[in-house]
Design a protein around this motif. Sequence first.
Motif, PDB file in Angstrom:
ATOM      1  N   UNK A  57       0.850  -1.193   0.000  1.00 17.10           N
ATOM      2  CA  UNK A  57       0.000   0.000   0.000  1.00 17.10           C
ATOM      3  C   UNK A  57       0.883   1.239   0.000  1.00 17.10           C
ATOM      4  N   UNK A  58       0.272   2.360  -0.352  1.00 16.29           N
ATOM      5  CA  UNK A  58       0.955   3.649  -0.328  1.00 16.29           C
ATOM      6  C   UNK A  58       0.348   4.500   0.781  1.00 16.29           C
ATOM      7  N   UNK A  83      -0.194  -6.306  14.447  1.00 21.52           N
ATOM      8  CA  UNK A  83       1.000  -6.539  13.631  1.00 21.52           C
ATOM      9  C   UNK A  83       0.975  -5.661  12.378  1.00 21.52           C
ATOM     10  N   UNK A  84      -0.184  -5.564  11.761  1.00 17.22           N
ATOM     11  CA  UNK A  84      -0.291  -4.754  10.553  1.00 17.22           C
ATOM     12  C   UNK A  84      -0.131  -3.268  10.882  1.00 17.22           C
ATOM     13  N   UNK A 124       2.764  -0.650   9.419  1.00 18.33           N
ATOM     14  CA  UNK A 124       2.503   0.653   8.805  1.00 18.33           C
ATOM     15  C   UNK A 124       3.286   1.745   9.525  1.00 18.33           C
ATOM     16  N   UNK A 125       3.325   1.676  10.844  1.00 13.21           N
ATOM     17  CA  UNK A 125       4.018   2.699  11.632  1.00 13.21           C
ATOM     18  C   UNK A 125       5.529   2.674  11.445  1.00 13.21           C
ATOM     19  N   UNK A 126       6.102   1.472  11.444  1.00 13.29           N
ATOM     20  CA  UNK A 126       7.556   1.351  11.569  1.00 13.29           C
ATOM     21  C   UNK A 126       8.293   0.931  10.300  1.00 13.29           C
ATOM     22  N   UNK A 127       7.576   0.392   9.311  1.00 14.35           N
ATOM     23  CA  UNK A 127       8.260  -0.149   8.138  1.00 14.35           C
ATOM     24  C   UNK A 127       7.943   0.600   6.846  1.00 14.35           C
ATOM     25  N   UNK A 128       7.318   1.750   6.940  1.00 16.85           N
ATOM     26  CA  UNK A 128       7.011   2.534   5.741  1.00 16.85           C
ATOM     27  C   UNK A 128       8.287   3.125   5.159  1.00 16.85           C
ATOM     28  N   UNK A 145       4.939   7.359   0.994  1.00 12.67           N
ATOM     29  CA  UNK A 145       5.635   6.196   1.536  1.00 12.67           C
ATOM     30  C   UNK A 145       4.999   4.896   1.057  1.00 12.67           C
ATOM     31  N   UNK A 146       5.809   3.854   1.031  1.00 14.53           N
ATOM     32  CA  UNK A 146       5.362   2.539   0.603  1.00 14.53           C
ATOM     33  C   UNK A 146       5.491   1.550   1.742  1.00 14.53           C
TER      34      UNK A 146
END
Length: 436
Positions: free
Chosen positions: A288-289, A326-327, A331-335, A311-312
């Motif tokens: 997702x973006x 987990x999701x 989104x918070x930490x791996x974008x 961000x991706x």
Amino acid sequence: MVLSNEESPIYDIKISSVGPGHISGQDAAQELTGMDLAMKLHYIRTVYYFPAQAFEGLTIIDIKETIFNWLDHAYIPCGRFRKSDSGRPYIKCNDCGVRLIEARCNMGLREWLEPRDHDDDDAKHKLLVSSQVLGPDLFYSPPVLMQLTKFKCGGMAVGLSWAHVLGDAFTAASFINLWGQATRKQYPAQPLRMAHCNNEAQNSKSPIREPLSVKRVGPVGDHWAMKNETNMETYSFYASWAELTRLQSSICGDKDKENQQIPPFESLCTIVWQCVAKIKRDSDVKMVTICKKDSGNSFEGVITNKAQRVKMVKTDVPVVELSPMELGLLIMNQAVDETKIIEEAMDSDNELPDFLVYGTNLTFVDLHDAPIYDLNIRGHEPVYVHCGINNVGDEGVVLVFPSREDHCDGVRVSVTLPENCISDVKSMLKKELSLC
């Protein structure tokens, strides 16, 4: 309110152009950044609803006078697009003005807006803002169009159509907020200016990683629009801050006590992403973006597409197998911020590719802190504001923007997806959120 397909409630339409009251940027040239050009296929459409008191006693001549004075301090969007010898578009600041549409509605403002409750009818708002795009007569196409629609009760809808090539939604809101100041005879110390165009990346021969948050389309030529492979449909729902707090708690559980809280926007992203993944059976939604405001920099007084970061987020694990927590943490930490890569990809290609950003992947846009309720007309704020982003890709867009319902602040979530899955997503979100 349900609109009939047989007869439009909008009538008595008049069209004119309104420019700065004085010669301002006459014949100056404004270059466009790579990010500006990457966004050129998208359009931001916002409708502001005002009570009768905001425009009471004002004739259209009076209103135009405030617009003349406003555009003296915001003349760049009044220009028209031209192309350099290399084919790169730029803005000629020739004071041609914004396109102004005057119209009337045979309904009252309250009748038009209610019942709003949680679900909202996106189709009615589209009648109050222009859907015109740039081109095919590019040199004569206005990048900004305003529609003033007067309701039979005296209330007014102000529709703003803003070409994203000029700047992001934060810029668009700041631009029209200056008009509100002009109605109170307040003006900025300096005119709006565009972000500096850095040409260092242009003509670069070094290979660049292709950004995953955009895709190449076209070429579109001088008609800055694209067609979807499927029909897209939009619905929206309202969520109060109290409801968002409950959503956060349901996602975090005991982790909330360990200060691992998922913020409201990311919580909404989590639930919607999982719903879409379940309906599509996780086939095309592992990436997702995310588009959010750049909180580290101030762009006050600047027309820019750099106030927003693109961000991706990607997962190799099927989304339906991840817990909401987990999701949310993903989104918070791996974008991965691809803003600079997108701009470099645009500037390093001599052929100036046409990019699609919104809807290349399922795209989440965070406008919850956009100043859309700061448009103050003679001391009156809008009673309601509706936002939309048009000309998006087939993967869809989820837009989160501030909203007020029953004197309570919250957010409205606008979901645009292919029509063959919007009904299922809507039903699933109602079950998951218990609020739309």
